[in-house]
Design a protein around this motif. Structure first.
Motif, PDB file in Angstrom:
ATOM      1  N   TYR A 128       0.915  -1.208   0.086  1.00 34.40           N
ATOM      2  CA  TYR A 128      -0.088   0.017  -0.044  1.00 34.40           C
ATOM      3  C   TYR A 128       0.943   1.069  -0.118  1.00 34.40           C
ATOM      4  O   TYR A 128       0.303   2.383  -0.440  1.00 34.40           O
ATOM      5  N   ASN A 129       2.095   1.267   0.583  1.00 35.17           N
ATOM      6  CA  ASN A 129       3.138   2.296   0.114  1.00 35.17           C
ATOM      7  C   ASN A 129       3.511   2.577  -1.271  1.00 35.17           C
ATOM      8  O   ASN A 129       3.653   3.638  -1.414  1.00 35.17           O
ATOM      9  N   ILE A 130       3.538   1.662  -1.783  1.00 34.31           N
ATOM     10  CA  ILE A 130       3.808   1.653  -3.232  1.00 34.31           C
ATOM     11  C   ILE A 130       2.695   2.228  -3.670  1.00 34.31           C
ATOM     12  O   ILE A 130       2.871   3.103  -4.626  1.00 34.31           O
ATOM     13  N   LEU A 131       1.495   1.799  -3.504  1.00 32.53           N
ATOM     14  CA  LEU A 131       0.238   2.655  -4.347  1.00 32.53           C
ATOM     15  C   LEU A 131       0.304   3.871  -3.828  1.00 32.53           C
ATOM     16  O   LEU A 131       0.156   4.583  -4.978  1.00 32.53           O
ATOM     17  N   ALA A 132       0.437   4.251  -2.851  1.00 30.91           N
ATOM     18  CA  ALA A 132       0.563   5.494  -2.161  1.00 30.91           C
ATOM     19  C   ALA A 132       1.545   6.485  -3.339  1.00 30.91           C
ATOM     20  O   ALA A 132       1.359   7.480  -3.378  1.00 30.91           O
ATOM     21  N   SER A 133       2.772   5.747  -3.223  1.00 36.95           N
ATOM     22  CA  SER A 133       3.728   6.439  -3.998  1.00 36.95           C
ATOM     23  C   SER A 133       3.387   6.930  -5.713  1.00 36.95           C
ATOM     24  O   SER A 133       3.738   7.705  -6.115  1.00 36.95           O
ATOM     25  N   ILE A 134       2.432   5.835  -5.875  1.00 39.14           N
ATOM     26  CA  ILE A 134       1.957   6.406  -7.487  1.00 39.14           C
ATOM     27  C   ILE A 134       0.948   7.233  -7.268  1.00 39.14           C
ATOM     28  O   ILE A 134       0.777   8.122  -8.094  1.00 39.14           O
ATOM     29  N   GLU A 135      -0.042   7.146  -6.431  1.00 40.02           N
ATOM     30  CA  GLU A 135      -1.245   7.775  -6.348  1.00 40.02           C
ATOM     31  C   GLU A 135      -1.070   9.351  -5.835  1.00 40.02           C
ATOM     32  O   GLU A 135      -1.807  10.062  -6.259  1.00 40.02           O
ATOM     33  N   ASN A 136       0.076   9.626  -5.050  1.00 43.84           N
ATOM     34  CA  ASN A 136       0.213  10.882  -4.419  1.00 43.84           C
ATOM     35  C   ASN A 136       1.163  11.613  -5.541  1.00 43.84           C
ATOM     36  O   ASN A 136       1.395  12.856  -5.065  1.00 43.84           O
ATOM     37  N   ARG A 137       1.207  11.245  -6.730  1.00 45.34           N
ATOM     38  CA  ARG A 137       2.012  12.118  -7.657  1.00 45.34           C
ATOM     39  C   ARG A 137       1.094  13.169  -8.217  1.00 45.34           C
ATOM     40  O   ARG A 137       1.514  14.054  -8.650  1.00 45.34           O
ATOM     41  N   GLY A 138      -0.341  12.903  -8.054  1.00 48.62           N
ATOM     42  CA  GLY A 138      -1.257  13.775  -8.697  1.00 48.62           C
ATOM     43  C   GLY A 138      -1.354  13.967 -10.092  1.00 48.62           C
ATOM     44  O   GLY A 138      -1.958  14.890 -10.403  1.00 48.62           O
ATOM     45  N   PHE A 139      -0.983  13.003 -10.769  1.00 50.03           N
ATOM     46  CA  PHE A 139      -1.295  12.956 -12.241  1.00 50.03           C
ATOM     47  C   PHE A 139      -2.484  12.667 -12.554  1.00 50.03           C
ATOM     48  O   PHE A 139      -3.255  11.850 -11.918  1.00 50.03           O
TER      49      PHE A 139
END
Length: 90
Positions: free
Chosen positions: A41-52
């Motif tokens: 879920y930290n990996i997911l957050a790193s993708i989702e938190n990019r704001g693209f």
């Protein structure tokens, strides 16, 4: 967020496809090579938190591989590559 597939079509981002691919790879490696659900879920957050608004599927997969390697989970990263197809967003 939209995901740009390899053929150029767009699909709605589905985090469950990413989780599934990582979990499948996780089950194929030895225990010491696995990552926890929290790390997934930290990996997911790193993708989702990019704001693209949109990302190419290849970019998402590259981020996942980089994060796994940063955790020194090299066998898992290699195994994940085999499971990349399920997150093609068919």
């Amino acid at each position: 967020m939209s995901v740009i597939k390899r053929d150029g079509h767009r699909a709605t981002y589905d985090r469950n496809k990413i989780v599934s691919a990582i979990q499948k790879a996780n089950t194929e490696v030895d225990q010491e090579e696995r990552i926890s659900e929290e790390q997934i879920y930290n990996i997911l957050a790193s993708i989702e938190n990019r704001g693209f608004d949109e990302m190419a599927v290849e970019d998402i997969q590259d981020i996942i591989e980089q994060k796994l390697m940063a955790e020194k989970k090299f066998v898992l990263a290699k195994t994940y590559i085999i499971y990349r197809l399920p997150i093609e967003y068919h």
